[in-house]
Design a protein around this motif. Structure first.
Motif, short mmCIF file in Angstrom:
data_model
loop_
_atom_site.label_atom_id
_atom_site.label_comp_id
_atom_site.label_asym_id
_atom_site.label_seq_id
_atom_site.Cartn_x
_atom_site.Cartn_y
_atom_site.Cartn_z
N MET B 1 6.40 36.62 35.90
CA MET B 1 5.57 36.74 34.69
C MET B 1 5.80 35.52 33.79
SD MET B 1 5.79 39.61 31.73
CE MET B 1 4.94 40.99 32.44
N SER B 2 4.76 35.08 33.14
CA SER B 2 4.98 33.96 32.22
C SER B 2 5.07 34.48 30.78
CB SER B 2 3.86 32.93 32.37
OG SER B 2 2.71 33.39 31.72
N TRP B 3 5.85 33.79 30.02
CA TRP B 3 6.18 34.26 28.67
C TRP B 3 5.73 33.27 27.61
CZ3 TRP B 3 8.26 39.07 28.13
CH2 TRP B 3 8.77 39.67 29.31
N GLU B 4 5.38 33.82 26.47
CA GLU B 4 5.06 32.96 25.33
C GLU B 4 6.14 33.13 24.27
OE1 GLU B 4 1.13 31.88 22.83
OE2 GLU B 4 1.71 33.99 22.72
N THR B 5 6.54 31.99 23.73
CA THR B 5 7.57 32.00 22.69
C THR B 5 6.90 32.01 21.32
OG1 THR B 5 8.97 30.65 24.10
CG2 THR B 5 9.53 30.71 21.77
N VAL B 6 7.44 32.81 20.41
CA VAL B 6 6.91 32.84 19.04
C VAL B 6 8.05 32.51 18.08
CG1 VAL B 6 5.84 34.26 17.25
CG2 VAL B 6 5.17 34.56 19.66
N ILE B 7 7.83 31.50 17.24
CA ILE B 7 8.90 31.05 16.36
C ILE B 7 8.42 30.97 14.92
CG2 ILE B 7 10.53 29.15 15.88
CD1 ILE B 7 10.07 28.30 18.86
#
Lengths: 484, 485
Positions: B1-7
């Motif tokens: 699965m690919s993930w998105e980072t939220v900062i």
């Protein structure tokens, strides 16, 4: 000499009837002799006082000295005094010697007034009977088994017992006016912002205000002249012109419109107190004043609102007393938490701890809106009540407190009964208005106070009316039988 | 699965006021412990705060710089908690009514495009002191240094708009550039002048719901911030992919050991009991103050960048780098104006000068080579007095304090030989002395001839002791060789 009013002492110094050194020595002797009976003074600063008196005499000899020059006074032990222990009535600060003066102290010092010492008070000004002091209760000179009121009970008892002609005090919910009433003297809480709070140890910052105590309204005017100043070190100090509070004392009061709030003459008011207050209102009528019925419909909310706001502010104001930097520190703390817990548990008395707990609770997540938020809304309603009332009247009058001085321990186990002592005084603090108590009668040989509330920065009018009342009555000259 | 980072970032910026936010104590960095703490900073009984107007003005300037709404009325509140380096037992800060409302900061992305990061708000507050657990104090005892207590801060809170550590770093750098350009912060990261708290969460790519976030506190360099984010992203993804769940927590990252760990829950489980500070009046900002501050605001980095691309015809990349730091930008402009050669000025400032400064741990404001000296050097390059190669020698000599370019060129006899008669002579001599190379050149394909010229060039430069003007030599040589074909 101790029976002279402050105004008379000022004249005496100038006509060389006595010197400041003689005057100071006289009061120091009296304190030494009598303070044991009253416990009104925590710290006496004899040698410092005599030194100040010597310089004051020189200054008086040179001419052009300020009115207060050479006059001995007492400071409530809530005002920081450079080099002199400032305890605030608490074990927490029993060892605290400030390296600075409160602005109030500084103002008197600049005028050449002589500090005799520091007066006893309820711990951190939390109390209405002076029973919460770490240094023991103050005894009311009118009845030694009765309380002097609080929190400025030491200053009030000292004036009443003629240990000094004038004293400083503070009022957060009635702490000048109620002890003034119970001790048969005059005391004025000025408009919030009139007197600097710098160096005055905070109880509830938005309510605390310093003011004078003396036997007469004229003396209070003299003291306020010295105390009041705009102070850049206190952001809540108000830059409003300061009149000479003595200049209008002699103005006639005919045509004066006095508002009589019906809420101040309701259930809980001692009948003797009510009678004395009503008699004095008739006296004022005779002097040409008009009495007008008014309503302060939110009055009943003032005590509950106060006992949210004042403890909330106090809970934060007293956080600095943590055993880390100054003041009491517990012995051999195990760790940081132990240091905090025990220093504060051992250093603060019960009432202070109670109010810290109440305040902390009121500000807690989930309770803030219901308590603190609501109390602030009530505060606005109370301000609105007064501003509506002052559209039709010049001053508002009523009793200072519900009954005369009570016996030690009478309300000690019932905080709420104690809190109701301030039921007539608290609203003015919430509104920030000036209020005064002057002696207006007696019940069972104990004094009764008449409260006079004015509009913002209208201290001049309050003092004028109080002075006129005192010109035609002699309640302010009565003295405890023991002293007569 | 690919993930998105939220900062999302919370950035503490120390304001460069001379005195503290509520007292007259100095804010100078590095003084002996507790020598810059007065009765107010020590929270002595009866002391009261008085607000430093300059701190308010700096906060407003920041708001104006990020195009934010400035609140006409902002309120200080007390944030209550006990800690030895917090003398009052509460921090005076802003919560419900911060002075700077929503705004935006535009960051450059690696692909050359830009992205707007939304600012939720920025508020004024006081810094705490420092607890000291080692050093010059007895074992088993902790010390408190209150020099820093009361230093004015703005805390800038972003929306969770960043999607990678690169974006977060670009955002942090842009903030650094803005606050130093408008002069409200000295930008000295090593002294704690800017500190970052990073809120990081991950979510499956394409998902719009936010994942559970952690907050890593108190990062004081771009490098540590990048490392901490990368570490945290990897940790969260590993955790979730192994079937675990991220716990909302506060973490600390140690830049030396490259390890992050959660703070003890006790340290963060606080009910701060905020309420308006009764010792301070609400801060009222008049339209007049706003107008004055707006007109006093220096040129912002983005505006400067676009001016550089237009006025000096710099590339976006060069302009971004030169415009982001005021000192750099001013240095560059001074060199560009004096030389009328912005391209060469940009190359030298960004190239040799920056490299040398970095190597010797200096910055542009204490550069041993002044802008006039660099301009003097560039003028000699532009007028062909010296070659680029010679210029490096001259630059080194200027750096070492041997004088300005002309003096050094004179002293070392570095003048480039540009007299065409003399150059022709040298070229002819070299051609005549190397018949084999000439034959080789003539017999080569045209495409290879250019390369063959190098041999002649080397000999010619040697014969001229490096002083021959290479462009001129090249032209003469080409002509002469072609005559032989």
């Amino acid at each position: 000499m101790h029976n002279f009013t402050l105004a008379e002492l000022i004249n005496g110094l100038r006509s060389n009837k006595f010197s400041s050194v003689e005057l100071t020595q006289h009061f120091l002797n009296r304190i030494k002799e009598l303070n044991g009976d009253y416990n009104a003074i925590i710290t006496t600063t004899a040698s410092q006082a005599l030194e100040s008196a010597i310089s004051a005499d020189q200054r008086l000899a040179n001419g052009n000295a300020p009115e207060m020059c050479g006059i001995p006074i007492l400071h409530k032990d809530i005002f920081c005094t450079n080099g002199v222990r400032t305890s605030c009535g608490s074990k927490m600060l029993d060892n605290f010697i400030p390296p600075y003066n409160a602005t109030v102290v500084e103002n008197f010092e600049n005028d050449g007034a002589v500090m005799l010492g520091k007066t006893n008070m309820d711990e951190f000004a939390m109390g209405s009977s002076n029973e919460t002091s770490f240094y023991g209760p103050v005894h009311n000179p009118w009845a030694l088994d009765c309380v002097p009121g609080g929190s400025s009970g030491g200053s009030a008892a000292a004036i009443s017992a003629r240990l000094a002609p004038g004293a400083t005090a503070t009022d957060t919910g009635g702490s000048i006016r109620q002890p003034a009433a119970l001790c048969g003297i005059s005391g004025l809480k000025p408009t919030y912002g009139r007197v600097s709070r710098w160096g005055m140890i905070a109880f509830a910052s938005s309510l605390d205000q310093a003011g004078p105590m003396a036997r007469t309204a004229e003396d209070c005017a003299i003291l306020l002249n010295a105390m009041a100043s705009f102070d850049e070190k206190d952001s809540t100090s108000v830059n409003e012109p300061i009149p000479n509070y003595r200049s209008k004392l002699d103005n006639p009061i005919n045509g004066l419109k006095i508002g009589i709030p019906r809420e101040y003459f309701s259930e809980g008011l001692h009948s003797g107190t009510e009678q004395a207050v009503r008699n004095s209102l008739v006296e004022l009528q005779n002097l040409g004043a008009k009495l007008i019925d008014i309503k302060l419909p939110s009055s009943h909310l003032s005590v509950p609102a106060y006992y949210v706001i004042a403890p909330a502010e106090a809970s934060a104001n007293l956080s600095r007393f943590d055993g880390v930097k100054y003041g009491y520190r517990c012995k051999e703390p195990k760790d940081l938490e132990d240091l905090y817990r025990r220093s504060r548990s051992e250093g603060f008395g019960e009432e202070v701890q109670r109010r810290i707990m109440i305040g902390t609770y009121c500000l807690s997540a989930g309770y803030y809106d219901a308590y603190y938020g609501k109390a602030q809304q009530v505060r606005k309603l109370i301000q609105q009540d007064f501003s509506d009332a002052f559209k039709s009247v010049d001053l508002i009058m009523g009793p200072t407190c519900p009954s005369p001085a009570f016996k030690f321990g009478a309300k000690g186990n019932d905080p709420v009964a104690m809190y109701l002592e301030d039921i007539y005084t608290i609203a003015t603090n919430l509104a920030g208005l000036p209020g005064m108590s002057i002696p207006c009668g007696q019940v069972d040989g104990k004094p009764v106070g008449l409260q006079i509330i004015g509009n913002y920065f209208n201290e001049e009018r309050i003092l004028n009316v109080a002075h006129q009342f005192q010109q035609s009555t002699d309640w302010h000259n009565h003295m405890p039988s023991e002293l007569a | 699965m690919s993930w998105e980072t939220v900062i999302g970032l919370e950035v503490h910026v120390q304001l460069a006021t001379k005195t503290k936010i509520f007292s007259g104590s100095s804010t100078r960095f590095g003084a002996s412990p507790n020598t810059q703490a007065c009765a107010i900073d020590l929270a002595m009984p009866g002391t009261l705060p008085v607000l430093n107007k300059q701190a308010v003005n700096y906060a407003i300037m920041f708001g104006l710089a990020i195009d934010a709404e400035i609140e006409q009325k902002s309120v200080f509140e007390r944030k209550n908690y006990f800690y030895p380096d917090l003398p009052k037992g509460y921090q005076t800060t802003q919560l419900e009514k911060p002075i700077v409302g929503p705004g935006r900061v535009v960051i450059p992305l690696a692909d050359g495009t830009t992205k707007a990061i939304r600012i939720h708000h920025a508020h004024l507050e006081e810094d705490a002191g420092k607890s000291i657990h080692d050093g010059d104090i007895p074992i088993g005892v902790s010390g408190v240094d209150l020099n820093r207590a009361g230093t004015p801060l703005i805390e800038i809170v972003s929306e969770p708009d960043m999607r990678s550590s690169d974006e977060a770093v670009a955002f942090a750098k842009k903030l650094h550039s803005i606050v130093t350009s408008i002069g409200i912060c000295d930008g000295e990261m090593s002294q704690g002048s800017m500190r970052f708290d990073v809120n990081v969460s991950v979510r499956p790519s394409g998902s719009s719901a936010l994942g559970i976030r952690t907050e890593t506190k108190n990062l004081n360099s771009f490098k540590f911030m990048e490392e901490a984010i990368q570490l945290e992203v990897d940790r969260q993804i590993d955790l979730i992919e192994d079937g675990g769940k991220v716990t909302q927590e506060t973490r600390l990252y140690n830049g030396d050991t490259k390890i992050s760990k959660p703070m003890r829950s006790k340290e963060e489980a606080n009910d701060y009991r905020y309420f308006p500070c009764p010792d301070l009046l609400p801060v009222i900002v008049s339209d007049q103050t706003l107008d004055e501050l707006r007109s006093s605001l220096p040129e912002l980095p983005d505006a400067r960048k676009s001016r550089f691309t237009q006025q000096y015809l710099l590339s976006d990349y060069d302009a971004e780098i030169l415009a982001s730091d005021t000192s750099n930008a001013e240095f560059f402009e001074s060199v560009a104006e004096k030389t009328k050669n912005p391209k060469l000025a940009a190359n030298w400032v960004m190239g040799d000068l920056t490299a040398r400064l970095n190597m010797e741990n200096k910055n542009i404001s204490n550069s041993p080579v002044s802008s006039s000296q660099l301009a003097g050097l560039i003028l000699r390059i532009s007028d062909n007095t010296i070659s680029s190669k010679m210029a490096k020698q001259v630059f080194d000599a200027i750096w070492l304090g041997e004088g300005n370019a002309d003096e050094i060129i004179e002293a070392r006899g570095l003048k480039q030989l540009s007299d065409s008669g003399s150059l022709e002579k040298i070229v002819t001599e070299v051609i005549e002395a190397n018949p084999a190379m000439v034959t080789d050149y003539v017999n080569s394909d045209e495409s290879k001839r250019k390369k063959k010229m190098g041999g002649f060039m080397g000999q010619i430069m040697k014969a001229s002791r490096g002083q021959a003007n290479p462009q001129q030599v090249n032209q003469i040589l080409l002509e002469k060789l072609n005559e032989l074909i």
